[in-house]
Design an enzyme around this catalytic site. Structure first.
Site, PDB file in Angstrom:
ATOM      1  N   HIS A   1       0.808  -1.222   0.000  1.00 49.72           N
ATOM      2  CA  HIS A   1       0.000   0.000   0.000  1.00 49.72           C
ATOM      3  C   HIS A   1       0.840   1.270   0.000  1.00 49.72           C
ATOM      4  CE1 HIS A   1       0.765  -0.578   4.352  1.00 49.72           C
ATOM      5  NE2 HIS A   1       0.649   0.730   4.435  1.00 49.72           N
TER       6      HIS A   1
ATOM      7  N   HIS B   1       4.886   8.617  13.240  1.00 52.00           N
ATOM      8  CA  HIS B   1       3.885   7.582  13.488  1.00 52.00           C
ATOM      9  C   HIS B   1       4.564   6.305  13.951  1.00 52.00           C
ATOM     10  CE1 HIS B   1       5.184   6.392   9.492  1.00 52.00           C
ATOM     11  NE2 HIS B   1       4.304   5.401   9.400  1.00 52.00           N
TER      12      HIS B   1
END
Length: 312
Positions: free
Chosen positions: A115, A179
């Site tokens: 992805h 993140h």
């Protein structure tokens, strides 16, 4: 040759664990701005810098970066599975140019991507096969990681090599900023997990579904405040964007591997894709950052950013 750049964060949780409607509206507006910018620039070739999340690259052989002359997407987290429209001739020419400039580049004639590559192509172009592309994997999760200066050198060499093609080239960076999603770590992993990280055994559909469910659940825990993951760091994210905006790319050479993880979380090294893309743009001249969007989005476990830039 003319060049431009777009930076776009990705997240496996987009469409699966979304934030409030007003946040989505701001993200949609930023994406529309980027798509309008790309349509006006009308690229003839996209050089896409993106990471992998143990879907295509494993510890059996883990290069710091790798350029593909052909690539196939696995279709994780609802993205499209299938071949990317790789411009093989352009990829080979850029690879030769990078090697000629003294950067030790790994080449893949059959790269597997996930992805990290598919999302930006789908979000900005409507599919993974809509534009000629040269995929460039940049390791952002598998330690040990090399110095950031080498990533900047990679981007500079790719930009110089692509500059010899006499085409409109868009450098596209894909990666979250700060993140720390639940990505497995080799050190201390149970034997079965370690073997999968080393050998790269393809998961069954059931195993992939369970893994994706864990990520969705982690996003919900993160929003609820019950997670132990490193918080999103807007100050660090905007420091990165400030350096990109001002073109002070040599400042990244002082960034350390440990410091980046401490400030931005375990997957903050995905910003290496941004540094490479903007170094590529700067290789053939000064640039201007036209647009900058940033928002911390806990539901996506990401500092989410969109930027556009063009040569002056």
């Amino acid at each position: 040759m003319t060049a431009a750049a777009v930076g776009l964060s990705h997240s496996p949780l987009i469409g699966k664990n979304d934030p409030e409607p007003d946040v989505l509206a701001r993200v949609d507006e930023a994406l529309t701005t980027a798509k309008d910018f790309i349509r006006d620039f009308d690229p003839e070739l996209v050089v896409l810098f993106a990471p992998d999340h143990y879907n295509g690259f494993f510890y059996r052989e883990m290069p710091p970066f790798c350029l593909a002359t052909a690539a196939h997407a696995v279709g994780d987290f609802g993205t499209t599975a299938g071949p990317l429209s790789v411009d093989t001739a352009a990829a080979a020419a850029i690879a030769r140019g990078v090697l000629d400039r003294g950067v030790d580049l790994t080449i893949s004639s059959r790269m597997t991507v996930d992805h990290g590559f598919a999302q930006p192509l789908e979000m900005l172009f409507g599919g993974i096969d809509r534009v000629p592309v040269v995929p460039v994997f940049v390791n952002g999760v598998a330690t040990p990681l090399g110095p950031v200066a080498r990533i900047r050198a990679l981007g500079t060499a790719i930009g110089a090599a692509a500059g010899e093609l006499d085409r409109r080239v868009l450098y596209l960076a894909s990666g979250g900023l700060s993140h720390e999603p639940p990505v497995p770590v080799l050190e201390g992993a149970p034997p079965k997990v370690a073997d999968a990280l080393i050998e790269g055994h393809p998961p069954t559909p059931e195993q992939r579904a369970r893994g994706e469910h864990r990520v969705v659940r982690a996003g919900r825990d993160y929003v609820a405040g019950t997670s132990t993951m490193t918080p999103i760091n807007p100050a660090w994210d905007n420091q990165l964007l400030d350096l990109l905006e001002t073109g002070a790319l040599t400042a990244f050479d002082a960034w350390t591997v440990d410091g980046m993880a401490e400030q931005g979380g375990g997957s903050a090294h995905e910003v290496r894709t941004w540094i490479a893309a903007y170094a590529a743009l700067a290789a053939t001249g000064d640039y201007t950052l036209d647009y900058r969007f940033y928002e911390a989005i806990p539901a996506w476990i990401a500092g989410f950013a969109v930027t556009t830039a063009r040569q002056r």
